[in-house]
Design a protein around this motif. Structure first.
Motif, PDB file in Angstrom:
ATOM      1  N   LEU A 142       0.900  -1.245  -0.021  1.00 34.98           N
ATOM      2  CA  LEU A 142       0.017  -0.126   0.066  1.00 34.98           C
ATOM      3  C   LEU A 142       0.835   1.108  -0.086  1.00 34.98           C
ATOM      4  O   LEU A 142       1.845   1.379   0.760  1.00 34.98           O
ATOM      5  CB  LEU A 142      -0.960   0.026   1.272  1.00 34.98           C
ATOM      6  N   ARG A 143       0.471   2.261  -0.758  1.00 38.18           N
ATOM      7  CA  ARG A 143       0.876   3.573  -0.712  1.00 38.18           C
ATOM      8  C   ARG A 143      -0.093   4.487  -0.143  1.00 38.18           C
ATOM      9  O   ARG A 143      -1.161   4.511  -0.515  1.00 38.18           O
ATOM     10  CB  ARG A 143       1.327   3.979  -2.114  1.00 38.18           C
ATOM     11  N   ILE A 144       0.235   5.486   0.919  1.00 34.89           N
ATOM     12  CA  ILE A 144      -0.520   6.232   1.218  1.00 34.89           C
ATOM     13  C   ILE A 144       0.090   7.785   1.392  1.00 34.89           C
ATOM     14  O   ILE A 144       1.211   7.862   1.525  1.00 34.89           O
ATOM     15  CB  ILE A 144      -0.922   6.045   2.795  1.00 34.89           C
ATOM     16  N   GLY A 145      -0.698   8.885   1.043  1.00 33.45           N
ATOM     17  CA  GLY A 145      -0.353  10.186   0.869  1.00 33.45           C
ATOM     18  C   GLY A 145      -1.404  10.890   1.942  1.00 33.45           C
ATOM     19  O   GLY A 145      -2.348  10.846   1.364  1.00 33.45           O
ATOM     20  N   ILE A 146      -0.909  11.836   2.608  1.00 30.47           N
ATOM     21  CA  ILE A 146      -1.587  12.673   3.646  1.00 30.47           C
ATOM     22  C   ILE A 146      -1.256  14.122   3.265  1.00 30.47           C
ATOM     23  O   ILE A 146      -0.130  14.433   3.134  1.00 30.47           O
ATOM     24  CB  ILE A 146      -1.394  12.225   4.889  1.00 30.47           C
ATOM     25  N   HIS A 147      -2.363  14.934   3.148  1.00 35.43           N
ATOM     26  CA  HIS A 147      -2.106  16.528   3.063  1.00 35.43           C
ATOM     27  C   HIS A 147      -3.217  17.180   3.851  1.00 35.43           C
ATOM     28  O   HIS A 147      -4.279  16.725   3.694  1.00 35.43           O
ATOM     29  CB  HIS A 147      -2.056  16.857   1.639  1.00 35.43           C
ATOM     30  N   SER A 148      -3.154  18.513   4.386  1.00 40.43           N
ATOM     31  CA  SER A 148      -4.038  19.169   4.912  1.00 40.43           C
ATOM     32  C   SER A 148      -4.116  20.602   4.437  1.00 40.43           C
ATOM     33  O   SER A 148      -3.120  21.148   3.991  1.00 40.43           O
ATOM     34  CB  SER A 148      -3.582  19.238   6.576  1.00 40.43           C
ATOM     35  N   GLY A 149      -5.509  21.199   4.307  1.00 42.89           N
ATOM     36  CA  GLY A 149      -5.464  22.583   3.997  1.00 42.89           C
ATOM     37  C   GLY A 149      -7.094  22.536   3.749  1.00 42.89           C
ATOM     38  O   GLY A 149      -7.860  21.993   4.004  1.00 42.89           O
ATOM     39  N   PRO A 150      -7.236  24.006   3.253  1.00 41.23           N
ATOM     40  CA  PRO A 150      -8.925  24.309   2.885  1.00 41.23           C
ATOM     41  C   PRO A 150      -9.179  23.701   1.714  1.00 41.23           C
ATOM     42  O   PRO A 150      -8.592  23.061   0.873  1.00 41.23           O
ATOM     43  CB  PRO A 150      -8.708  25.758   2.697  1.00 41.23           C
ATOM     44  N   LEU A 151     -10.591  23.407   1.831  1.00 41.61           N
ATOM     45  CA  LEU A 151     -11.178  22.605   0.610  1.00 41.61           C
ATOM     46  C   LEU A 151     -12.606  23.127   0.595  1.00 41.61           C
ATOM     47  O   LEU A 151     -13.017  23.742   1.635  1.00 41.61           O
ATOM     48  CB  LEU A 151     -10.962  21.225   0.612  1.00 41.61           C
ATOM     49  N   ASN A 152     -13.330  23.031  -0.681  1.00 39.46           N
ATOM     50  CA  ASN A 152     -14.742  22.955  -0.726  1.00 39.46           C
ATOM     51  C   ASN A 152     -15.390  21.731  -0.857  1.00 39.46           C
ATOM     52  O   ASN A 152     -14.842  20.776  -1.394  1.00 39.46           O
ATOM     53  CB  ASN A 152     -14.991  24.129  -1.897  1.00 39.46           C
ATOM     54  N   ALA A 153     -16.588  21.614  -0.441  1.00 38.18           N
ATOM     55  CA  ALA A 153     -17.309  20.441  -0.705  1.00 38.18           C
ATOM     56  C   ALA A 153     -19.063  20.611  -0.907  1.00 38.18           C
ATOM     57  O   ALA A 153     -19.220  21.637  -0.624  1.00 38.18           O
ATOM     58  CB  ALA A 153     -17.173  19.394   0.516  1.00 38.18           C
ATOM     59  N   GLY A 154     -19.476  19.611  -1.505  1.00 36.04           N
ATOM     60  CA  GLY A 154     -20.898  19.815  -1.809  1.00 36.04           C
ATOM     61  C   GLY A 154     -21.360  18.632  -2.407  1.00 36.04           C
ATOM     62  O   GLY A 154     -20.706  17.810  -3.059  1.00 36.04           O
ATOM     63  N   LEU A 155     -22.708  18.603  -2.426  1.00 29.77           N
ATOM     64  CA  LEU A 155     -23.470  17.401  -2.775  1.00 29.77           C
ATOM     65  C   LEU A 155     -24.020  17.586  -4.251  1.00 29.77           C
ATOM     66  O   LEU A 155     -24.467  18.655  -4.519  1.00 29.77           O
ATOM     67  CB  LEU A 155     -25.044  17.273  -1.946  1.00 29.77           C
ATOM     68  N   ILE A 156     -23.529  16.782  -5.202  1.00 31.83           N
ATOM     69  CA  ILE A 156     -23.949  16.986  -6.626  1.00 31.83           C
ATOM     70  C   ILE A 156     -24.910  15.829  -7.111  1.00 31.83           C
ATOM     71  O   ILE A 156     -24.620  14.457  -6.768  1.00 31.83           O
ATOM     72  CB  ILE A 156     -22.438  16.676  -7.258  1.00 31.83           C
ATOM     73  N   GLY A 157     -25.888  16.251  -7.813  1.00 37.86           N
ATOM     74  CA  GLY A 157     -26.770  15.351  -8.539  1.00 37.86           C
ATOM     75  C   GLY A 157     -27.836  15.145  -7.669  1.00 37.86           C
ATOM     76  O   GLY A 157     -28.079  15.512  -6.374  1.00 37.86           O
TER      77      GLY A 157
END
Length: 224
Positions: A142-157
């Motif tokens: 397994l490879r895993i990558g992690i990052h933190s920061g601002p984001l936008n999210a929403g319900l689509i459809g």
């Protein structure tokens, strides 16, 4: 509660975050959201394309089902985590999504801690799983990558609706995975910063790497 209603709610609960479900049940259309700091991680299987060319497609499906069933069980033990999606061998998880988009530093640190702890659990889980009956003598890493920061999210459809995440944080977290190494967890400096004063994790500096769309980045290995 009617049995069919209970089944529908349970199914919905596996597809959408709890705070989105609450709004839907109240008849409220969820607005797009902006989170000041969330932690995302991606996992994938090292040399998956090579594996696909070497074993039967049915065995690939069995492998992914075996892995993701166990992954889902691990994710469920962490209150801050939400499984966003799986696409082929890629599994995406977010920490820090919820009704309160402006979390305190302590809340951000706790969500980040859960993401890192979960990543370590998943890495150890895959290392311990006996998969030879599915993939023969092929090694699964397994490879895993992690990052933190601002984001936008929403319900689509409206049909098969999906809760989608957007922004540079998503892209960078994905790059942390794809530029990583087999059996290791690559972490950005931003994620370490999001931990605040929590010093319960051990990191090793990888050094400066070139990341598509970002240029030079100093990244770290999360030691397991």
């Amino acid at each position: 509660m009617r049995a069919d209603t209970a089944v529908s709610q349970n199914l919905l609960g596996t597809m959408l975050p709890a705070h989105i479900i609450e709004k839907i049940e109240l008849g409220v259309v969820p607005d797009p959201e902006q989170f000041e700091c969330a932690t995302l991680f991606f996992t994938d299987l090292y040399e998956f394309k090579k594996l696909v060319g070497q074993i039967d497609a049915v065995q690939i499906l069995k492998l992914l089902n075996a892995l993701y069933t166990e992954f889902d069980n691990v994710i469920a033990r962490h209150a801050c985590l939400y499984k966003v999606e799986t696409v082929s061998d890629t599994y995406m998880v977010a920490a820090g999504l919820g009704a309160d988009a402006g979390k305190s530093r302590e809340e951000v640190a706790e969500c980040t801690r859960q993401a890192l702890s979960c990543a370590i659990e998943l890495q150890k889980l895959v290392d311990s799983m006996k998969l030879s009956d599915i993939v023969g003598d092929h090694s699964i890493k397994l490879r895993i990558g992690i990052h933190s920061g601002p984001l936008n999210a929403g319900l689509i459809g409206t049909k098969m609706s999906r809760y989608c995440l957007f922004g540079d944080t998503v892209n960078t977290a994905s790059r942390m995975c794809t530029t990583g190494e087999a059996g290791r967890i690559q972490v950005s400096a931003q994620t370490i910063g999001a931990l605040g004063d929590d010093d319960s994790f051990e990191f090793e500096e990888r050094g400066v790497i070139q990341v598509k769309g970002k240029g030079s980045m100093t990244t770290y290995w999360l030691l397991t």
